[in-house]
Design a protein around this motif. Structure first.
Motif: not given
Length: 169
Positions: A78-79, A88, A90-91, A93-94, A97
């Motif tokens: 993800t990184r 980002n 988090k973006t 990852w979301a 998901q």
């Protein structure tokens, strides 16, 4: 092999960038490489990942499809995806998901690929980048792009117009 290295070093020192590129493209033309092969070679040198165009023809949201492809198929973290796309973590990852439970369609051997580095530039949306790249690089019409992406030609025309407007051309 040693003589070839010396010859290459001599050429690199004696030719300016433009002359070197001209000679390179003459050689490429002689070998019969097409634009797609040249782009893939350039991406390999740049450590860029080629995204098959069929990734964007799935029913997933564009970022969901892109992140799912890079994480599941290219086996990136993800990184790494966040860094590659200039997003980002988090973006990414979301998006992953939301997309991982859905079916990502890949058409095997795609004729067209998109360089991952294209999406780092945030001046256009992801799909505007795809459409603009396909028009500019492969000279495809809106209808041809629509067929490849399984979208309507009108949607592609709107994306192309938005990209042109944002680029000021």
């Amino acid at each position: 092999v040693e003589q070839q290295k010396e010859l290459i070093e001599t050429l690199l020192v004696s030719l300016d960038s433009r002359s070197l590129l001209e000679n390179l493209f003459k050689k490429v033309k002689q070998e019969g490489m097409n634009v797609g092969e040249i782009i893939e070679l350039f991406q390999d040198v740049n450590h860029d990942i080629s995204i098959p165009l069929s990734v964007f023809s799935s029913n997933l949201h564009v970022m969901e499809a892109l992140c799912t492809y890079l994480i599941d198929v290219e086996q990136l973290s993800t990184r790494s995806v966040a860094k590659l796309l200039g997003r980002n973590i988090k973006t990414v990852w979301a998006s992953y998901q939301r997309g991982k439970g859905k079916q990502l369609s890949l058409a095997g051997h795609d004729k067209f690929t998109i360089p991952s580095s294209l999406f780092k530039n945030r001046s256009l949306s992801t799909m505007e980048h795809v459409v603009s790249y396909m028009r500019g690089t492969f000279n495809l019409t809106n209808t041809q792009i629509a067929l490849q992406l399984q979208k309507s030609p009108n949607s592609i025309a709107v994306l192309a117009k938005r990209a042109r407007t944002k680029h000021g051309s």
